[in-house]
Design an enzyme around this catalytic site. Structure first.
Site, PDB file in Angstrom:
ATOM      1  N   ASN A  98      31.744  41.421   0.886  1.00 23.60           N
ATOM      2  CA  ASN A  98      31.803  42.733   0.889  1.00 23.60           C
ATOM      3  C   ASN A  98      31.157  43.867  -0.037  1.00 23.60           C
ATOM      4  O   ASN A  98      31.887  45.471   0.024  1.00 23.60           O
ATOM      5  CB  ASN A  98      31.347  41.595  -0.714  1.00 23.60           C
ATOM      6  CG  ASN A  98      31.000  42.385  -2.151  1.00 23.60           C
ATOM      7  OD1 ASN A  98      31.094  43.290  -2.339  1.00 23.60           O
ATOM      8  ND2 ASN A  98      29.748  41.304  -3.216  1.00 23.60           N
ATOM      9  N   ASP A  99      29.380  43.961   0.509  1.00 24.36           N
ATOM     10  CA  ASP A  99      28.982  45.022   0.244  1.00 24.36           C
ATOM     11  C   ASP A  99      29.355  46.659   1.582  1.00 24.36           C
ATOM     12  O   ASP A  99      30.065  47.273   0.890  1.00 24.36           O
ATOM     13  CB  ASP A  99      28.087  45.116   0.841  1.00 24.36           C
ATOM     14  CG  ASP A  99      26.624  44.040  -0.286  1.00 24.36           C
ATOM     15  OD1 ASP A  99      27.577  44.912  -1.448  1.00 24.36           O
ATOM     16  OD2 ASP A  99      26.267  43.474  -0.270  1.00 24.36           O
TER      17      ASP A  99
END
Lengths: 464, 102
Positions: A393-394
């Site tokens: 994600n990040d």
């Protein structure tokens, strides 16, 4: 065996350890490197036995304990699943730390055996070296235990902080120097025990405020500490093999910590002082407006990929949790049969330890020349048709590039948004560890697949 | 004036840090996990200290605390040596090149 001869053999094993690390510069030479490491260790152990010379009944015990430890180690190495590698490494670090402490205590209690003087009158330099080795060893031990518990999920991965934490840690650190000074000037054993207790406490306090996703830095740092502890003991024992190894391991861990910090665009102190997740929670709750996402299923994903000519796969910690690496490999095999070009893009801090994703892909028989690092592959996203983000994600968040307000601003990220379409395989819309929203989820060309990574990957394969 | 042997050990130490620095930078990022497990294994060379501690001044089944701590340290370090090298070996076996069978 004379002391000079054994010193030469220790030097040889030190050189073999250097070659062991050198071998890791490419996968082809790595197995040979590991062999050099084993050889170096065998030489060091054999020489130690020969240099002691007098074979009392203690030798039998030494061999028995060696065998017991060896069997346990071999059993663990054989049984451990590749997804549990971060826990294993943390656990092993704690053992190095504890053995350093035990050797230091033993030398402190029986200095004659180590040629360090006599009890209550230990050579000053030896006493300092011993204290450093013991203190760093103790910090490594308790710190690694906490890291292990966090990685294993026994202890919550979220940072635990309290007020005045940094001040308290700083005071403890200063007290270590004072205790070392007192120990050296008075030779009173009590100071040594207090020194050990304080060091154990520091290791514990140092790691509890650090969140789960900062573990790559923590593990590398503890790796480094275990090296410095070994070097400290090496100085005490006047053993060059230990000094060389300690320096190698110490600098290796330090470099890995640096690489990991750079991968997150954070300074080392920022990570160590901890509490990243705690700060972020406040900022994420502010902008909780509802935004629509495009929700897809396995058929949609299969359709998109079937019509693509090139696909880039971005794995993250979620893949490790779901043990989806084998299912992923099967999906990729099917794609390749349809003449679709597939590559893998790995962010330096993906997963819980340096190189975590690479090992998992290697386990699933993905050839290492299809796996690329961030700098190598980042320009290819613009030309790729589909980016398949599985459990990451990040590391894909464009906010790191265009939102100076974002806590991850400046962190190098994979340019996933440049792909014609993006498939996001996640369990839910929940933000990543940094607690920040990912704009990519709401983009026109993004399709969200909410499911268990392994199950969804299998379903996609069926639909291809 | 004679040079203290400590200075020689310090020289070894400092030079080894530099060797480590350059050698580790040349390690390919995909092998960073095996790098950690192998450094773990080699740092268990601390077992030489443990063996000395275990055998020091022991006379026939009459072990001091110092000896017993040595035995314990031997066991821990041995777990690490065997575990560390074997798990590294296991990982490295998995890194294969693409088979050119097309």
């Amino acid at each position: 065996m004379s002391a000079n001869l054994s010193a030469i053999f220790y030097l040889i094993s030190g050189v073999l350890f250097i070659l062991a690390l050198r071998g890791l510069s490419s996968p082809e030479t790595s197995r040979q490197g590991n062999f050099f490491g084993i050889l170096g260790m065998a030489i060091a152990i054999t020489v130690t036995f020969l240099s002691i010379g007098s074979f009392s009944s203690g030798l039998t015990y030494v061999l028995i304990f060696l065998l017991i430890g060896g069997l346990i180690g071999a059993f663990i190495a054989y049984k451990i699943p590749m997804t549990a590698m971060p826990e294993l490494v943390a656990g092993f670090h704690s053992l190095v730390g504890l053995s350093a402490v035990l050797v230091a205590i033993s030398a402190f209690l029986n200095p004659e055996a180590f040629n360090l003087g006599s009890s209550g009158d230990i050579k000053l330099s030896s006493l300092i070296e011993m204290s450093i080795g013991a203190a760093v060893g103790a910090i490594t031990f308790s710190g690694s235990i906490i890291a292990f518990l966090k990685l294993q999920g026994i202890m919550s991965g979220s940072p635990i902080t309290f007020r005045g934490q940094h001040l308290f840690n700083a005071l403890l650190l200063i007290s270590i120097f004072i205790l070392t000074y007192l120990l050296c000037s008075t030779q009173t054993p009590d100071y040594f025990w207090v020194l050990l207790a304080v060091s154990f406490l520091i290791g514990f306090l140092l790691i509890i405020p650090i969140g789960g996703a900062d573990m790559p830095v923590v593990i590398s740092m503890l790796n480094s500490y275990s090296g410095w502890a070994a070097a400290g003991i090496g100085f005490t024992l006047e053993n060059s093999a230990l000094i060389i190894t300690g320096a190698l391991v110490g600098s290796s861990g330090a470099i890995l910590s640096y690489i990991m910090c750079k991968g997150m665009n954070r300074s080392f102190f920022n990570v160590i002082l901890g509490g990243f997740g705690a700060i972020e929670q406040s900022s994420s709750s502010q902008n909780k407006e509802y935004r629509p996402v495009k929700n897809g299923n396995a058929e949609d994903a299969a359709f998109l990929m079937k019509n693509a000519s090139s696909v880039i796969i971005v794995p993250g910690y979620g893949m490790a949790v779901a043990q989806a690496q084998h299912a992923l490999r099967e999906m990729v095999d099917t794609l390749k049969k349809n003449d679709i070009k597939v590559t893998y893009a790995i962010h330096p801090v993906a997963g819980r330890m340096p190189g975590h994703m690479n090992v998992l892909l290697a386990e699933a028989n993905v050839p290492y020349d299809e796996v690329f690092e961030l700098e190598e592959i980042n320009n290819d996203f613009a030309n790729a048709d589909v980016a398949f983000v599985i459990g990451a994600n990040d590391v894909t968040n464009p906010a790191a590039k265009n939102d100076p307000q974002s806590p991850i601003y400046g962190m190098p990220v994979l340019d996933v948004e440049k792909c014609k379409s993006v498939l996001f395989l996640k369990r839910s819309l929940s933000p990543g560890y940094a607690g920040i929203d990912n704009d990519l989820f709401y983009k026109e060309n993004t399709l969200m697949l909410f499911a268990d990574a392994k199950k969804m990957t299998e379903d996609i394969t069926k639909n291809l | 004036m004679e040079i203290d042997p400590f200075i020689f050990r310090l020289s070894i130490f400092i030079l080894s840090i530099f060797i480590g620095y350059y050698v580790v930078w040349s390690v390919t990022p995909s092998l960073h996990t095996p790098l950690m497990s192998v450094t773990n294994a080699i740092s268990s060379v601390i077992i030489v200290g443990a063996i000395i501690a275990g055998l020091a001044g022991s006379s026939d089944d009459n072990f001091s605390i110092s000896n017993i701590l040595g035995f314990l340290a031997i066991t821990l370090a041995a777990v690490n040596i065997f575990g560390g090298f074997l798990v590294t070996q296991r990982m490295l076996q998995m890194y294969k090149k693409k088979q050119k069978d097309k």
